[in-house]
Design a protein around this motif. Sequence first.
Motif, PDB file in Angstrom:
ATOM      1  N   ARG A  61       0.840  -1.199   0.000  1.00 53.94           N
ATOM      2  CA  ARG A  61       0.000   0.000   0.000  1.00 53.94           C
ATOM      3  C   ARG A  61       0.872   1.245   0.000  1.00 53.94           C
ATOM      4  O   ARG A  61       1.859   1.315   0.738  1.00 53.94           O
ATOM      5  CB  ARG A  61      -0.890   0.037   1.254  1.00 53.94           C
ATOM      6  CG  ARG A  61      -1.828  -1.146   1.359  1.00 53.94           C
ATOM      7  CD  ARG A  61      -2.665  -1.055   2.618  1.00 53.94           C
ATOM      8  NE  ARG A  61      -3.396  -2.295   2.830  1.00 53.94           N
ATOM      9  CZ  ARG A  61      -4.284  -2.498   3.789  1.00 53.94           C
ATOM     10  NH1 ARG A  61      -4.542  -1.513   4.654  1.00 53.94           N
ATOM     11  NH2 ARG A  61      -4.904  -3.644   3.913  1.00 53.94           N
TER      12      ARG A  61
ATOM     13  N   ALA B 130      -1.690   5.105   9.458  1.00 58.35           N
ATOM     14  CA  ALA B 130      -3.028   4.609   9.790  1.00 58.35           C
ATOM     15  C   ALA B 130      -3.548   3.656   8.716  1.00 58.35           C
ATOM     16  O   ALA B 130      -4.275   2.709   9.010  1.00 58.35           O
ATOM     17  CB  ALA B 130      -3.991   5.777   9.971  1.00 58.35           C
ATOM     18  N   LEU B 131      -3.168   3.893   7.470  1.00 49.69           N
ATOM     19  CA  LEU B 131      -3.618   3.040   6.359  1.00 49.69           C
ATOM     20  C   LEU B 131      -2.726   1.807   6.186  1.00 49.69           C
ATOM     21  O   LEU B 131      -2.990   0.970   5.332  1.00 49.69           O
ATOM     22  CB  LEU B 131      -3.600   3.832   5.042  1.00 49.69           C
ATOM     23  CG  LEU B 131      -4.627   4.947   4.851  1.00 49.69           C
ATOM     24  CD1 LEU B 131      -4.331   5.720   3.561  1.00 49.69           C
ATOM     25  CD2 LEU B 131      -6.042   4.374   4.801  1.00 49.69           C
TER      26      LEU B 131
ATOM     27  N   LEU C  73      -2.844  -1.060  -3.241  1.00 50.04           N
ATOM     28  CA  LEU C  73      -3.585   0.184  -3.016  1.00 50.04           C
ATOM     29  C   LEU C  73      -2.662   1.377  -3.256  1.00 50.04           C
ATOM     30  O   LEU C  73      -1.564   1.444  -2.691  1.00 50.04           O
ATOM     31  CB  LEU C  73      -4.105   0.237  -1.570  1.00 50.04           C
ATOM     32  CG  LEU C  73      -4.749   1.574  -1.145  1.00 50.04           C
ATOM     33  CD1 LEU C  73      -6.025   1.855  -1.925  1.00 50.04           C
ATOM     34  CD2 LEU C  73      -5.031   1.585   0.362  1.00 50.04           C
TER      35      LEU C  73
ATOM     36  N   VAL D  46      -6.897   5.358  -5.715  1.00 48.67           N
ATOM     37  CA  VAL D  46      -7.799   6.359  -5.131  1.00 48.67           C
ATOM     38  C   VAL D  46      -7.133   7.725  -5.275  1.00 48.67           C
ATOM     39  O   VAL D  46      -5.952   7.875  -4.949  1.00 48.67           O
ATOM     40  CB  VAL D  46      -8.055   6.062  -3.639  1.00 48.67           C
ATOM     41  CG1 VAL D  46      -8.970   7.122  -3.031  1.00 48.67           C
ATOM     42  CG2 VAL D  46      -8.641   4.661  -3.454  1.00 48.67           C
TER      43      VAL D  46
ATOM     44  N   TYR E  11     -11.482   5.228  -7.584  1.00 47.18           N
ATOM     45  CA  TYR E  11     -12.325   6.042  -6.721  1.00 47.18           C
ATOM     46  C   TYR E  11     -11.680   7.410  -6.547  1.00 47.18           C
ATOM     47  O   TYR E  11     -10.451   7.529  -6.527  1.00 47.18           O
ATOM     48  CB  TYR E  11     -12.520   5.372  -5.351  1.00 47.18           C
ATOM     49  CG  TYR E  11     -13.336   4.098  -5.453  1.00 47.18           C
ATOM     50  CD1 TYR E  11     -14.721   4.144  -5.368  1.00 47.18           C
ATOM     51  CD2 TYR E  11     -12.717   2.868  -5.663  1.00 47.18           C
ATOM     52  CE1 TYR E  11     -15.485   2.988  -5.492  1.00 47.18           C
ATOM     53  CE2 TYR E  11     -13.468   1.706  -5.787  1.00 47.18           C
ATOM     54  CZ  TYR E  11     -14.857   1.774  -5.703  1.00 47.18           C
ATOM     55  OH  TYR E  11     -15.599   0.629  -5.830  1.00 47.18           O
ATOM     56  N   GLY E  12     -12.534   8.411  -6.423  1.00 47.83           N
ATOM     57  CA  GLY E  12     -12.010   9.761  -6.264  1.00 47.83           C
ATOM     58  C   GLY E  12     -12.722  10.519  -5.163  1.00 47.83           C
ATOM     59  O   GLY E  12     -13.902  10.264  -4.879  1.00 47.83           O
ATOM     60  N   ILE E  13     -12.009  11.404  -4.525  1.00 53.86           N
ATOM     61  CA  ILE E  13     -12.618  12.333  -3.579  1.00 53.86           C
ATOM     62  C   ILE E  13     -12.208  13.731  -4.025  1.00 53.86           C
ATOM     63  O   ILE E  13     -11.017  14.061  -4.029  1.00 53.86           O
ATOM     64  CB  ILE E  13     -12.152  12.073  -2.132  1.00 53.86           C
ATOM     65  CG1 ILE E  13     -12.572  10.673  -1.683  1.00 53.86           C
ATOM     66  CG2 ILE E  13     -12.715  13.150  -1.192  1.00 53.86           C
ATOM     67  CD1 ILE E  13     -12.036  10.259  -0.313  1.00 53.86           C
ATOM     68  N   ALA E  14     -13.211  14.524  -4.439  1.00 52.29           N
ATOM     69  CA  ALA E  14     -12.921  15.898  -4.836  1.00 52.29           C
ATOM     70  C   ALA E  14     -12.928  16.729  -3.554  1.00 52.29           C
ATOM     71  O   ALA E  14     -13.975  17.179  -3.110  1.00 52.29           O
ATOM     72  CB  ALA E  14     -13.959  16.406  -5.819  1.00 52.29           C
TER      73      ALA E  14
ATOM     74  N   GLU F 139      -8.234  18.277   4.738  1.00 49.12           N
ATOM     75  CA  GLU F 139      -9.412  17.817   5.475  1.00 49.12           C
ATOM     76  C   GLU F 139      -9.589  16.315   5.343  1.00 49.12           C
ATOM     77  O   GLU F 139      -9.935  15.639   6.307  1.00 49.12           O
ATOM     78  CB  GLU F 139     -10.663  18.523   4.937  1.00 49.12           C
ATOM     79  CG  GLU F 139     -10.692  20.014   5.249  1.00 49.12           C
ATOM     80  CD  GLU F 139     -11.851  20.737   4.576  1.00 49.12           C
ATOM     81  OE1 GLU F 139     -11.970  21.941   4.790  1.00 49.12           O
ATOM     82  OE2 GLU F 139     -12.604  20.092   3.817  1.00 49.12           O
ATOM     83  N   VAL F 140      -9.327  15.819   4.121  1.00 52.21           N
ATOM     84  CA  VAL F 140      -9.628  14.406   3.861  1.00 52.21           C
ATOM     85  C   VAL F 140      -8.615  13.478   4.546  1.00 52.21           C
ATOM     86  O   VAL F 140      -9.000  12.466   5.138  1.00 52.21           O
ATOM     87  CB  VAL F 140      -9.683  14.117   2.341  1.00 52.21           C
ATOM     88  CG1 VAL F 140      -9.910  12.638   2.091  1.00 52.21           C
ATOM     89  CG2 VAL F 140     -10.782  14.956   1.687  1.00 52.21           C
TER      90      VAL F 140
ATOM     91  N   ALA G   6      -9.288  13.091   8.215  1.00 56.52           N
ATOM     92  CA  ALA G   6     -10.529  12.318   8.381  1.00 56.52           C
ATOM     93  C   ALA G   6     -10.250  10.836   8.145  1.00 56.52           C
ATOM     94  O   ALA G   6     -10.786   9.965   8.837  1.00 56.52           O
ATOM     95  CB  ALA G   6     -11.601  12.820   7.423  1.00 56.52           C
ATOM     96  N   LEU G   7      -9.386  10.581   7.165  1.00 56.89           N
ATOM     97  CA  LEU G   7      -9.025   9.197   6.840  1.00 56.89           C
ATOM     98  C   LEU G   7      -8.216   8.575   7.983  1.00 56.89           C
ATOM     99  O   LEU G   7      -8.409   7.408   8.337  1.00 56.89           O
ATOM    100  CB  LEU G   7      -8.219   9.206   5.533  1.00 56.89           C
ATOM    101  CG  LEU G   7      -8.214   7.979   4.645  1.00 56.89           C
ATOM    102  CD1 LEU G   7      -9.620   7.469   4.394  1.00 56.89           C
ATOM    103  CD2 LEU G   7      -7.543   8.346   3.315  1.00 56.89           C
TER     104      LEU G   7
ATOM    105  N   GLN H 297     -10.632   7.784  10.685  1.00 57.07           N
ATOM    106  CA  GLN H 297     -11.440   6.640  10.263  1.00 57.07           C
ATOM    107  C   GLN H 297     -10.662   5.334  10.464  1.00 57.07           C
ATOM    108  O   GLN H 297     -11.205   4.340  10.924  1.00 57.07           O
ATOM    109  CB  GLN H 297     -11.788   6.805   8.779  1.00 57.07           C
ATOM    110  CG  GLN H 297     -12.766   5.789   8.251  1.00 57.07           C
ATOM    111  CD  GLN H 297     -14.163   6.014   8.820  1.00 57.07           C
ATOM    112  OE1 GLN H 297     -14.584   7.146   8.985  1.00 57.07           O
ATOM    113  NE2 GLN H 297     -14.852   4.940   9.156  1.00 57.07           N
ATOM    114  N   ALA H 298      -9.401   5.366  10.111  1.00 58.70           N
ATOM    115  CA  ALA H 298      -8.592   4.150  10.163  1.00 58.70           C
ATOM    116  C   ALA H 298      -8.220   3.786  11.596  1.00 58.70           C
ATOM    117  O   ALA H 298      -7.974   2.625  11.892  1.00 58.70           O
ATOM    118  CB  ALA H 298      -7.333   4.326   9.321  1.00 58.70           C
TER     119      ALA H 298
END
Lengths: 319, 260
Positions: A205, A228-229, A262, A285, A301-304, A309-310, A313-314, A317-318
């Motif tokens: 990854r 974290a990932l 990944l 991603v 997959y995409g996050i605009a 911020e993302v 948050a990730l 989340q992780a």
Amino acid sequence: MSDVYVVTEHQAPESLDGVSYELLNAGRGVADDLGVDLVAVVVGGDTDGYLDELGVADRVVGVTDASLDEFNPVAYASAVESVVSQASPRLLLTSVTSIGMDVAPRVARSTDLPLVSYVTDVSVDGGDVVATSQLYGGKMFVDSALGGDPAILAVAKGAYDADGGRESGTPEVEEVGVDAADAGIRFVERHEPEAGDVDITRVDRLLAIGRGIGEEDNIPMAEETADALGAALASSRPLTDNKWLPKSRQVGKSGKTVQPDLYVAAGISGAPEHIEGMKNSGLIVAINTDEEAPIFDYADYGIAGDLFEVLPALTEQAE
Amino acid sequence: MDIAVPIRTVPDPVEELEADPDGTDIDREWTEFVLNEFDEHAVEEAVLLKEARDEGDTITVVALDDGLAEVEQMLYTAAAKGVDRLVRIIDVPPGLSTSGAASLLGSFLGDGDFDAVFTGVQSAEDRDGQLAGMLGHELDVPNVCVITGVDVDGDELVVEKEFSGGVTATYAVDTPAVLGIQAASEPPRYVAVSQIRRVMRSAEIETVDAADLGAPAEPGSDVVGLHEPERGGEAEMLTGSPEEAAAALADVLADHGMEV
């Protein structure tokens, strides 16, 4: 004789660079469309070791001279000029690589042949050739009409599949002489890449960050997300140019080619030089504020959104 | 040592690009143009070399000005970084090919007594090839590109050239020579607006009319169409707040057997 000639390249002894087979694949298609032969040009101090997998070509032209033992921009350009003047190719194909970028522009001006660079596609219509270039950091394709006249096409790395141009077999080899004049350039020594702290070609990854990270102080934030990932941190060229990350972490044309399960690209627009190094990754991603960024064309997959911020948050989340 | 650094402008990489009504060029009228980032590295490498040697080298920056960019500002910025001489070639045709740029610059530089020409390894508009190799031919001197470091040893330039996969090689190059700079040894320096303003009071910009440098060479091919990348392989977008998008991504990863 008005055939399609392909200038192969090699850095390691005994094997041509993969990009040579990409060129042969491109050249085979164009030669067939034009109804002419495909000729592989092999330049070097001793070309014997490079001839085993040229079965796709109809003929081979070898330019052999001690002055060509190591890559030398001017000596190589002279070698290719000799081929052009003796064979008058219909098309001469080179690569947009460190080698090709030294040779093709010089040869184009010295032989007065048109050059089209960054070519990703070549179409032939009744003998007229149109070459498509990927320009503006991948944001625009530009079609150049070359008519029925001889030209040099510098093909972008990764535009054609290497497997389609690699076939065992050695066609008939013809030697072309070269005038080994003083090139004014002397090869001194080669440096293999330094072993990095992490081998990004071997991890499952990767979180890759680009110009969007803004400044060096923001890198720890990305490192947290990578941790974290369960990913290693990689980057696009600007960050290693700025020495914010070691060169061993760079993905792309002059860095590493990676294929992790990944690949998360954050703040990377997706210039062709970067795409070249990561497009065969498993799940891709992309996170970018610019919804039109080319990276989204290669992502699953995409996050605009804003990576500032993302990514936190990730991380949350992780964890 | 006298070093010349030709600089060119390119569309701002963050700009959206559109084709002009003919469909044979980008619409230049509505596009912001900035200094080619590789040329900025070429300027930096020249200044770094001059500083490291401290032997009174002079650096001349030569800008091709097609009237669409703040070229004077770029030249004053270069002066604030330590460039000695500023030249602006005016009335350059917009959208000039690299072959054309090479012939104009070749004509200008050929009249000078330069030991080295540093230029960016490529530009976003190099449809007909890269400048360093073309200039090498125009000036009948050696050219080496994808350079990431330059040193001087006697009359020779000692350069680091990058190949693919992180391999590099050292070459010794006779002067004069043309180098295509990929990246300066250090990141390009930042200069404050106040420094640029100070320089503007004393620095002079020489102007040269492009028409006096002869007709630019033609690229030998015609642009017949521009098109944006097909968006076929478009990504599935994860929407919502950053937290929602991150949660959606975690779900996607879990679906692919990648627990985080």
